[in-house]
Design a protein around this motif. Structure first.
Motif, PDB file in Angstrom:
ATOM      1  N   ASP A  19       9.930  -7.408   1.161  1.00  0.00           N
ATOM      2  CA  ASP A  19      10.319  -7.956  -0.144  1.00  0.00           C
ATOM      3  C   ASP A  19       9.164  -8.727  -0.779  1.00  0.00           C
ATOM      4  OD1 ASP A  19      12.787  -6.811   0.167  1.00  0.00           O
ATOM      5  OD2 ASP A  19      13.823  -8.677   0.694  1.00  0.00           O
ATOM      6  N   GLN A  20       8.416  -9.462   0.047  1.00  0.00           N
ATOM      7  CA  GLN A  20       7.240 -10.169  -0.468  1.00  0.00           C
ATOM      8  C   GLN A  20       6.245  -9.178  -1.063  1.00  0.00           C
ATOM      9  OE1 GLN A  20       5.369 -12.673   2.467  1.00  0.00           O
ATOM     10  NE2 GLN A  20       7.204 -13.913   2.777  1.00  0.00           N
ATOM     11  N   GLU A  21       6.047  -8.061  -0.370  1.00  0.00           N
ATOM     12  CA  GLU A  21       5.113  -7.040  -0.848  1.00  0.00           C
ATOM     13  C   GLU A  21       5.586  -6.438  -2.165  1.00  0.00           C
ATOM     14  OE1 GLU A  21       1.825  -4.633  -1.138  1.00  0.00           O
ATOM     15  OE2 GLU A  21       2.165  -6.394   0.104  1.00  0.00           O
ATOM     16  N   LEU A  22       6.880  -6.181  -2.275  1.00  0.00           N
ATOM     17  CA  LEU A  22       7.446  -5.626  -3.502  1.00  0.00           C
ATOM     18  C   LEU A  22       7.229  -6.591  -4.673  1.00  0.00           C
ATOM     19  CD1 LEU A  22       8.865  -2.935  -3.955  1.00  0.00           C
ATOM     20  CD2 LEU A  22      11.043  -4.093  -3.659  1.00  0.00           C
ATOM     21  N   ILE A  23       7.497  -7.866  -4.448  1.00  0.00           N
ATOM     22  CA  ILE A  23       7.300  -8.896  -5.478  1.00  0.00           C
ATOM     23  C   ILE A  23       5.818  -8.993  -5.856  1.00  0.00           C
ATOM     24  CG2 ILE A  23       7.336 -11.412  -5.840  1.00  0.00           C
ATOM     25  CD1 ILE A  23      10.043 -10.188  -6.260  1.00  0.00           C
ATOM     26  N   THR A  24       4.948  -8.973  -4.873  1.00  0.00           N
ATOM     27  CA  THR A  24       3.514  -9.057  -5.139  1.00  0.00           C
ATOM     28  C   THR A  24       3.043  -7.875  -5.970  1.00  0.00           C
ATOM     29  OG1 THR A  24       3.121 -10.275  -3.094  1.00  0.00           O
ATOM     30  CG2 THR A  24       1.223  -9.153  -4.067  1.00  0.00           C
ATOM     31  N   GLN A  25       3.479  -6.666  -5.574  1.00  0.00           N
ATOM     32  CA  GLN A  25       3.067  -5.478  -6.313  1.00  0.00           C
ATOM     33  C   GLN A  25       3.581  -5.510  -7.752  1.00  0.00           C
ATOM     34  OE1 GLN A  25       0.958  -3.017  -5.377  1.00  0.00           O
ATOM     35  NE2 GLN A  25       0.622  -4.228  -3.539  1.00  0.00           N
ATOM     36  N   ARG A  26       4.814  -5.955  -7.921  1.00  0.00           N
ATOM     37  CA  ARG A  26       5.437  -5.938  -9.253  1.00  0.00           C
ATOM     38  C   ARG A  26       4.857  -7.012 -10.163  1.00  0.00           C
ATOM     39  NH1 ARG A  26       6.362  -5.608 -13.623  1.00  0.00           N
ATOM     40  NH2 ARG A  26       8.323  -5.526 -14.737  1.00  0.00           N
ATOM     41  N   TYR A  27       4.757  -8.240  -9.658  1.00  0.00           N
ATOM     42  CA  TYR A  27       4.404  -9.354 -10.539  1.00  0.00           C
ATOM     43  C   TYR A  27       2.947  -9.798 -10.430  1.00  0.00           C
ATOM     44  CZ  TYR A  27       9.368  -9.368 -11.315  1.00  0.00           C
ATOM     45  OH  TYR A  27      10.627  -8.974 -11.638  1.00  0.00           O
ATOM     46  N   ALA A  28       2.385  -9.843  -9.238  1.00  0.00           N
ATOM     47  CA  ALA A  28       0.985 -10.263  -9.128  1.00  0.00           C
ATOM     48  C   ALA A  28       0.048  -9.133  -9.565  1.00  0.00           C
ATOM     49  CB  ALA A  28       0.672 -10.688  -7.695  1.00  0.00           C
ATOM     50  N   ASN A  29       0.399  -7.894  -9.196  1.00  0.00           N
ATOM     51  CA  ASN A  29      -0.437  -6.755  -9.567  1.00  0.00           C
ATOM     52  C   ASN A  29       0.005  -6.107 -10.871  1.00  0.00           C
ATOM     53  OD1 ASN A  29      -1.818  -7.243  -7.223  1.00  0.00           O
ATOM     54  ND2 ASN A  29      -0.772  -5.672  -6.056  1.00  0.00           N
ATOM     55  N   LEU A  30       1.084  -6.641 -11.454  1.00  0.00           N
ATOM     56  CA  LEU A  30       1.587  -6.207 -12.763  1.00  0.00           C
ATOM     57  C   LEU A  30       1.886  -4.704 -12.842  1.00  0.00           C
ATOM     58  CD1 LEU A  30      -0.785  -8.341 -15.011  1.00  0.00           C
ATOM     59  CD2 LEU A  30       1.555  -8.874 -14.319  1.00  0.00           C
ATOM     60  N   LEU A  31       2.432  -4.167 -11.753  1.00  0.00           N
ATOM     61  CA  LEU A  31       2.843  -2.767 -11.770  1.00  0.00           C
ATOM     62  C   LEU A  31       4.220  -2.651 -12.402  1.00  0.00           C
ATOM     63  CD1 LEU A  31       1.829  -1.562  -8.191  1.00  0.00           C
ATOM     64  CD2 LEU A  31       0.612  -1.164 -10.331  1.00  0.00           C
ATOM     65  N   SER A  32       4.426  -1.630 -13.201  1.00  0.00           N
ATOM     66  CA  SER A  32       5.758  -1.381 -13.745  1.00  0.00           C
ATOM     67  C   SER A  32       6.637  -0.855 -12.620  1.00  0.00           C
ATOM     68  CB  SER A  32       5.689  -0.363 -14.886  1.00  0.00           C
ATOM     69  OG  SER A  32       5.393   0.917 -14.362  1.00  0.00           O
ATOM     70  N   VAL A  33       7.937  -0.848 -12.859  1.00  0.00           N
ATOM     71  CA  VAL A  33       8.870  -0.345 -11.860  1.00  0.00           C
ATOM     72  C   VAL A  33       8.553   1.112 -11.541  1.00  0.00           C
ATOM     73  CG1 VAL A  33      11.295   0.191 -11.402  1.00  0.00           C
ATOM     74  CG2 VAL A  33      10.688  -2.000 -12.433  1.00  0.00           C
ATOM     75  N   SER A  34       8.272   1.906 -12.566  1.00  0.00           N
ATOM     76  CA  SER A  34       7.976   3.326 -12.328  1.00  0.00           C
ATOM     77  C   SER A  34       6.666   3.504 -11.554  1.00  0.00           C
ATOM     78  CB  SER A  34       7.966   4.112 -13.633  1.00  0.00           C
ATOM     79  OG  SER A  34       7.078   3.532 -14.551  1.00  0.00           O
ATOM     80  N   GLU A  35       5.645   2.704 -11.871  1.00  0.00           N
ATOM     81  CA  GLU A  35       4.384   2.782 -11.122  1.00  0.00           C
ATOM     82  C   GLU A  35       4.597   2.374  -9.670  1.00  0.00           C
ATOM     83  OE1 GLU A  35       1.057   1.650 -14.524  1.00  0.00           O
ATOM     84  OE2 GLU A  35       2.213   0.041 -13.587  1.00  0.00           O
ATOM     85  N   LEU A  36       5.372   1.341  -9.475  1.00  0.00           N
ATOM     86  CA  LEU A  36       5.665   0.863  -8.128  1.00  0.00           C
ATOM     87  C   LEU A  36       6.444   1.911  -7.341  1.00  0.00           C
ATOM     88  CD1 LEU A  36       5.447  -1.463  -6.154  1.00  0.00           C
ATOM     89  CD2 LEU A  36       7.370  -2.554  -7.282  1.00  0.00           C
ATOM     90  N   ALA A  37       7.412   2.531  -7.984  1.00  0.00           N
ATOM     91  CA  ALA A  37       8.214   3.570  -7.327  1.00  0.00           C
ATOM     92  C   ALA A  37       7.323   4.735  -6.903  1.00  0.00           C
ATOM     93  CB  ALA A  37       9.311   4.043  -8.273  1.00  0.00           C
ATOM     94  N   GLU A  38       6.435   5.131  -7.786  1.00  0.00           N
ATOM     95  CA  GLU A  38       5.525   6.232  -7.472  1.00  0.00           C
ATOM     96  C   GLU A  38       4.591   5.852  -6.323  1.00  0.00           C
ATOM     97  OE1 GLU A  38       1.928   8.411  -9.789  1.00  0.00           O
ATOM     98  OE2 GLU A  38       3.825   8.234 -10.886  1.00  0.00           O
ATOM     99  N   ARG A  39       4.094   4.641  -6.350  1.00  0.00           N
ATOM    100  CA  ARG A  39       3.141   4.182  -5.337  1.00  0.00           C
ATOM    101  C   ARG A  39       3.765   4.155  -3.946  1.00  0.00           C
ATOM    102  NH1 ARG A  39      -0.786  -0.907  -6.104  1.00  0.00           N
ATOM    103  NH2 ARG A  39      -1.768   0.611  -7.447  1.00  0.00           N
ATOM    104  N   ILE A  40       5.022   3.699  -3.847  1.00  0.00           N
ATOM    105  CA  ILE A  40       5.619   3.572  -2.513  1.00  0.00           C
ATOM    106  C   ILE A  40       6.590   4.696  -2.174  1.00  0.00           C
ATOM    107  CG2 ILE A  40       5.275   1.085  -2.441  1.00  0.00           C
ATOM    108  CD1 ILE A  40       8.207   0.699  -3.004  1.00  0.00           C
ATOM    109  N   GLY A  41       6.770   5.626  -3.117  1.00  0.00           N
ATOM    110  CA  GLY A  41       7.575   6.796  -2.834  1.00  0.00           C
ATOM    111  C   GLY A  41       9.076   6.544  -2.779  1.00  0.00           C
ATOM    112  N   ARG A  42       9.540   5.653  -3.618  1.00  0.00           N
ATOM    113  CA  ARG A  42      10.981   5.382  -3.719  1.00  0.00           C
ATOM    114  C   ARG A  42      11.425   5.636  -5.150  1.00  0.00           C
ATOM    115  NH1 ARG A  42      12.189  -0.502  -1.734  1.00  0.00           N
ATOM    116  NH2 ARG A  42      14.162   0.007  -2.727  1.00  0.00           N
ATOM    117  N   PRO A  43      12.714   5.933  -5.343  1.00  0.00           N
ATOM    118  CA  PRO A  43      13.208   6.121  -6.717  1.00  0.00           C
ATOM    119  C   PRO A  43      13.102   4.827  -7.534  1.00  0.00           C
ATOM    120  CG  PRO A  43      14.832   6.867  -5.086  1.00  0.00           C
ATOM    121  CD  PRO A  43      13.747   6.166  -4.341  1.00  0.00           C
ATOM    122  N   ALA A  44      12.821   4.974  -8.819  1.00  0.00           N
ATOM    123  CA  ALA A  44      12.689   3.811  -9.709  1.00  0.00           C
ATOM    124  C   ALA A  44      13.964   2.981  -9.720  1.00  0.00           C
ATOM    125  CB  ALA A  44      12.325   4.254 -11.122  1.00  0.00           C
TER     126      ALA A  44
END
Length: 179
Positions: A126-151
């Motif tokens: 969960d910490q990694e998800l938060i970091t990727q989303r907010y610290a790295n400013l990835l959109s939900v769709s970019e994050l989903a693509e990066r980690i291979g999960r549905p948006a």
């Protein structure tokens, strides 16, 4: 059955709203001093944003559009409330605003510190998800693509994590008030 375009519209709205809801709430909270009023009005604003999302021009500034809608809601709220309010002199209002500003600054600092501590309590995933989303400013769709999960799954996970953080922050601040 929901059409593909309706699903895309919903996904776009959820992505934009989840990316900017903290800023929209902060805007409302900066104007309305009572948290309960801000919470109630934010819910109304959120519903209106969804209802009027067809009027949003893709590619324009979502936060500016949302804050304009919030401004109308706030103005209507203030008009309704002003009928029952006591009016103070301009000098007293300035003094009250200054005290409130100092309190808000202390509250923001306390909330930021509580957030830092609460993030440390999250599971590593969960910490990694938060970091990727907010610290790295990835959109939900970019994050989903990066980690291979549905948006939608990422959106739901982030909503769960944000709720857990909010509850943790509120508990932490309540404990500090009691101490």
């Amino acid at each position: 059955m929901e059409s593909h375009s309706e699903q895309v519209r919903e996904d776009v709205f959820l992505d934009l709203f989840s990316s900017h809801q903290v800023q929209i709430y902060a805007y409302v909270r900066a104007i309305l001093r009572h948290r309960e009023d801000a919470d109630d009005l934010f819910q109304e604003i959120s519903i209106t944003l969804w209802e009027k999302f067809d009027a949003f021009e893709p590619g324009t500034n979502f936060i500016a559009w949302a804050c304009q809608i919030a401004r109308f809601h706030i103005a209507n709220f203030v008009r309704r409330k002003s009928r029952s309010r006591v009016y103070f002199s301009d000098v007293l209002q300035l003094q009250l605003a200054e005290v409130q500003s100092q309190q808000d600054s202390k509250e923001r600092t306390a909330r930021r510190e509580a957030l830092r501590e609460c993030v440390k309590k999250l599971r590593p995933a969960d910490q990694e998800l938060i970091t990727q989303r907010y610290a790295n400013l990835l959109s939900v769709s970019e994050l989903a693509e990066r980690i291979g999960r549905p948006a939608r799954g990422i959106h739901n996970s982030l909503a769960r994590i944000r709720q857990a953080l909010l509850e943790c922050i509120n508990r932490t601040l309540l404990q500090e008030e009691r101490a």
